[in-house]
Design a protein around this motif. Structure first.
Motif, mmCIF file in Angstrom:
data_model
loop_
_atom_site.group_PDB
_atom_site.id
_atom_site.type_symbol
_atom_site.label_atom_id
_atom_site.label_comp_id
_atom_site.label_asym_id
_atom_site.label_seq_id
_atom_site.Cartn_x
_atom_site.Cartn_y
_atom_site.Cartn_z
ATOM 1 N N PRO A 26 0.803 -1.254 -0.243
ATOM 2 C CA PRO A 26 0.009 -0.033 -0.085
ATOM 3 C C PRO A 26 1.115 1.257 0.179
ATOM 4 O O PRO A 26 1.785 1.418 0.871
ATOM 5 C CB PRO A 26 -0.840 -0.103 1.241
ATOM 6 C CG PRO A 26 -0.954 -1.670 1.523
ATOM 7 C CD PRO A 26 0.479 -1.925 1.355
ATOM 8 N N VAL A 30 -0.925 2.493 4.956
ATOM 9 C CA VAL A 30 -2.211 2.644 5.884
ATOM 10 C C VAL A 30 -3.016 1.258 5.498
ATOM 11 O O VAL A 30 -3.288 0.759 4.668
ATOM 12 C CB VAL A 30 -3.278 3.812 5.506
ATOM 13 C CG1 VAL A 30 -4.521 3.669 6.066
ATOM 14 C CG2 VAL A 30 -2.382 5.154 5.702
ATOM 15 N N HIS A 54 -4.666 -0.833 2.895
ATOM 16 C CA HIS A 54 -5.434 -2.019 3.093
ATOM 17 C C HIS A 54 -6.646 -1.684 3.673
ATOM 18 O O HIS A 54 -7.001 -0.784 4.125
ATOM 19 C CB HIS A 54 -4.638 -2.896 4.050
ATOM 20 C CG HIS A 54 -3.580 -3.616 3.319
ATOM 21 N ND1 HIS A 54 -2.210 -3.927 3.944
ATOM 22 C CD2 HIS A 54 -3.412 -4.300 2.108
ATOM 23 C CE1 HIS A 54 -1.599 -4.703 3.054
ATOM 24 N NE2 HIS A 54 -2.190 -4.788 2.011
ATOM 25 N N ILE A 68 -6.326 -9.445 13.749
ATOM 26 C CA ILE A 68 -4.838 -9.359 14.207
ATOM 27 C C ILE A 68 -4.214 -9.991 13.171
ATOM 28 O O ILE A 68 -2.998 -9.458 12.761
ATOM 29 C CB ILE A 68 -4.861 -10.059 15.593
ATOM 30 C CG1 ILE A 68 -5.609 -9.242 16.752
ATOM 31 C CG2 ILE A 68 -3.206 -10.242 15.906
ATOM 32 C CD1 ILE A 68 -4.900 -7.693 16.981
ATOM 33 N N ARG A 69 -4.663 -11.139 12.585
ATOM 34 C CA ARG A 69 -4.045 -11.739 11.543
ATOM 35 C C ARG A 69 -3.668 -11.028 10.368
ATOM 36 O O ARG A 69 -2.727 -10.987 9.879
ATOM 37 C CB ARG A 69 -5.011 -13.261 11.055
ATOM 38 C CG ARG A 69 -4.072 -13.908 9.864
ATOM 39 C CD ARG A 69 -4.998 -14.963 9.583
ATOM 40 N NE ARG A 69 -6.396 -14.566 8.854
ATOM 41 C CZ ARG A 69 -6.588 -14.253 7.491
ATOM 42 N NH1 ARG A 69 -5.444 -14.376 6.672
ATOM 43 N NH2 ARG A 69 -7.605 -13.762 6.901
ATOM 44 N N SER A 70 -4.672 -10.454 9.765
ATOM 45 C CA SER A 70 -4.725 -9.377 8.607
ATOM 46 C C SER A 70 -3.680 -8.249 8.871
ATOM 47 O O SER A 70 -3.158 -7.936 8.140
ATOM 48 C CB SER A 70 -6.237 -8.968 8.225
ATOM 49 O OG SER A 70 -6.954 -9.872 7.855
ATOM 50 N N ALA A 72 -1.247 -8.337 11.138
ATOM 51 C CA ALA A 72 -0.067 -8.616 11.199
ATOM 52 C C ALA A 72 0.820 -8.790 9.735
ATOM 53 O O ALA A 72 1.719 -8.491 9.683
ATOM 54 C CB ALA A 72 -0.147 -9.796 12.033
ATOM 55 N N ILE A 73 -0.249 -9.439 8.907
ATOM 56 C CA ILE A 73 0.557 -9.417 7.387
ATOM 57 C C ILE A 73 0.788 -8.224 6.803
ATOM 58 O O ILE A 73 1.294 -8.017 6.091
ATOM 59 C CB ILE A 73 -0.732 -10.464 6.665
ATOM 60 C CG1 ILE A 73 -0.500 -12.078 7.162
ATOM 61 C CG2 ILE A 73 -0.274 -10.267 5.207
ATOM 62 C CD1 ILE A 73 -1.700 -12.763 6.657
ATOM 63 N N SER A 74 -0.370 -7.327 7.061
ATOM 64 C CA SER A 74 -0.225 -5.905 6.576
ATOM 65 C C SER A 74 0.881 -5.172 7.142
ATOM 66 O O SER A 74 1.721 -4.542 5.995
ATOM 67 C CB SER A 74 -1.540 -5.193 7.119
ATOM 68 O OG SER A 74 -1.522 -3.764 6.744
ATOM 69 N N ARG A 76 3.645 -6.449 8.874
ATOM 70 C CA ARG A 76 4.957 -7.198 9.057
ATOM 71 C C ARG A 76 5.533 -7.766 7.726
ATOM 72 O O ARG A 76 6.625 -7.823 7.200
ATOM 73 C CB ARG A 76 4.956 -8.601 9.552
ATOM 74 C CG ARG A 76 4.513 -8.248 11.224
ATOM 75 C CD ARG A 76 4.644 -9.742 12.087
ATOM 76 N NE ARG A 76 5.952 -10.556 11.637
ATOM 77 C CZ ARG A 76 7.000 -10.204 12.580
ATOM 78 N NH1 ARG A 76 7.051 -9.501 13.701
ATOM 79 N NH2 ARG A 76 7.877 -10.997 12.370
ATOM 80 N N LEU A 77 4.466 -7.743 6.538
ATOM 81 C CA LEU A 77 4.943 -8.247 5.093
ATOM 82 C C LEU A 77 4.816 -7.102 4.036
ATOM 83 O O LEU A 77 5.287 -7.190 3.030
ATOM 84 C CB LEU A 77 4.237 -9.603 4.778
ATOM 85 C CG LEU A 77 4.477 -11.069 5.605
ATOM 86 C CD1 LEU A 77 3.500 -11.868 4.691
ATOM 87 C CD2 LEU A 77 5.641 -11.045 5.813
ATOM 88 N N LEU A 78 3.957 -6.406 4.150
ATOM 89 C CA LEU A 78 3.381 -5.134 3.515
ATOM 90 C C LEU A 78 3.994 -3.945 3.642
ATOM 91 O O LEU A 78 3.280 -2.943 2.996
ATOM 92 C CB LEU A 78 2.003 -5.612 2.624
ATOM 93 C CG LEU A 78 1.907 -6.750 2.014
ATOM 94 C CD1 LEU A 78 0.504 -7.496 2.043
ATOM 95 C CD2 LEU A 78 2.679 -6.824 0.611
ATOM 96 N N GLU A 82 0.323 2.703 9.910
ATOM 97 C CA GLU A 82 -0.877 3.427 10.488
ATOM 98 C C GLU A 82 -2.067 2.488 10.512
ATOM 99 O O GLU A 82 -2.381 1.871 9.501
ATOM 100 C CB GLU A 82 -0.981 4.882 9.604
ATOM 101 C CG GLU A 82 0.099 5.944 9.821
ATOM 102 C CD GLU A 82 -0.133 7.402 8.978
ATOM 103 O OE1 GLU A 82 -1.401 7.695 8.915
ATOM 104 O OE2 GLU A 82 0.609 7.789 8.099
ATOM 105 N N PRO A 138 0.881 -9.018 20.831
ATOM 106 C CA PRO A 138 2.273 -8.907 20.661
ATOM 107 C C PRO A 138 2.660 -9.251 19.017
ATOM 108 O O PRO A 138 3.905 -9.004 18.675
ATOM 109 C CB PRO A 138 2.603 -10.295 21.133
ATOM 110 C CG PRO A 138 1.565 -11.038 21.307
ATOM 111 C CD PRO A 138 0.144 -10.248 21.374
ATOM 112 N N PHE A 139 1.278 -9.305 18.039
ATOM 113 C CA PHE A 139 2.034 -9.514 16.842
ATOM 114 C C PHE A 139 2.074 -8.188 15.900
ATOM 115 O O PHE A 139 2.018 -8.634 14.694
ATOM 116 C CB PHE A 139 0.915 -10.652 16.270
ATOM 117 C CG PHE A 139 0.731 -11.861 17.108
ATOM 118 C CD1 PHE A 139 2.193 -12.541 17.518
ATOM 119 C CD2 PHE A 139 -0.342 -12.231 17.507
ATOM 120 C CE1 PHE A 139 1.847 -13.684 18.282
ATOM 121 C CE2 PHE A 139 -0.369 -13.153 18.581
ATOM 122 C CZ PHE A 139 0.841 -14.276 18.836
#
Lengths: 162, 162
Positions: A26, A30, A54, A68-70, A72-74, A76-78, A82, A138-139
């Motif tokens: 993104p 954000v 996102h 939290i999963r989404s 964390a991916i947003s 940590r990976l992308l 914000e 924590p993620f």
């Protein structure tokens, strides 16, 4: 013709003037978490253009394990840093209780959901609850730019929850 | 100025020409479940207007417990009957594995997520997996209009997964 067929016809028009592909991460760094409500067009309401942010949505705009999963991916990976949380006035989640909703499902199907429905009685309180859940995870590495809002379905305006 | 501040400035412009409130139940009786990807503007891509459809989104556009929760609320309390699932080409979920992502989080934070990251290797296969998960749920009453698509981030076109 179903409503889905109507939307597919709209897609052909959209594709006619579409220019892609844009980069995957993104551009504005954000992630938005908003209620699924039909009256809350987050692209319109925030002026988001393709490629910028996102957009994560669910019933209520609440934070559960899947958000939290989404996030964390947003982050940590992308590369997003914000987070914008959006609840809205006249939300369906204010109109029922978890107990009644789950009892109704159990009555109809014989199966009681093992999950929380996440109904809430206090709109601004639930925005703060969402912020608290993100801060407690924590993620999620970036937590210094998390802002929560209530969208007014009568006026189209966002009000920040302090 | 953060990106969030920029979006708040856009919101003031949006509100200037906003007319509300619309009714709470989605006028087209549709719920969309799509990936959070920044390049997938579901309002543009499907020509959805305010008030028409619920929009549920997460990393991948997958179906987990939270999407079942949202769809159950959408159908049981707010009258939707059609479901549109949208994955897309060049998805971030194709670029990692659950094991690697969770090991990376554990290495950085000391805590290993108890949830699945829901990475996938087969785009159309995962659309079918999403349909299968909805069909397997006892909590979703309307299952005869579920259609799955892949959005092409290069062309803007939706392709139906058969």
């Amino acid at each position: 013709m179903t409503a889905t067929d109507d939307y597919l016809a709209n897609n052909a028009t959209y594709a006619d003037s579409f220019h892609g592909p844009l980069p995957l991460p993104p551009a504005k760094h954000v992630a938005v978490v908003a209620c699924m409500d039909a009256r809350l067009n987050v692209y319109g309401a925030l002026g988001i253009a393709e490629g910028e942010a996102h957009v994560i949505r669910n019933a209520g705009g609440v934070i559960t394990e899947d958000e939290i999963r989404s996030l964390a991916i947003s982050q940590r990976l992308l590369g997003t840093t914000e987070i914008i949380l959006i609840h809205h006035t006249d939300c369906g989640m204010l109109t029922f209780t978890d107990d009644d909703f789950k009892a109704s499902i159990e009555k109809d199907t014989g199966v009681r959901p093992a999950w929380a429905a996440e109904a809430f009685g206090d709109l601004e309180g639930d925005v703060r609850q969402s912020v608290a859940r993100i801060k407690a995870s924590p993620f999620i590495p970036h937590k210094d730019q998390i802002r929560g809002f209530v969208f007014d379905v009568a006026t189209g305006k966002l009000k920040e929850v302090s």
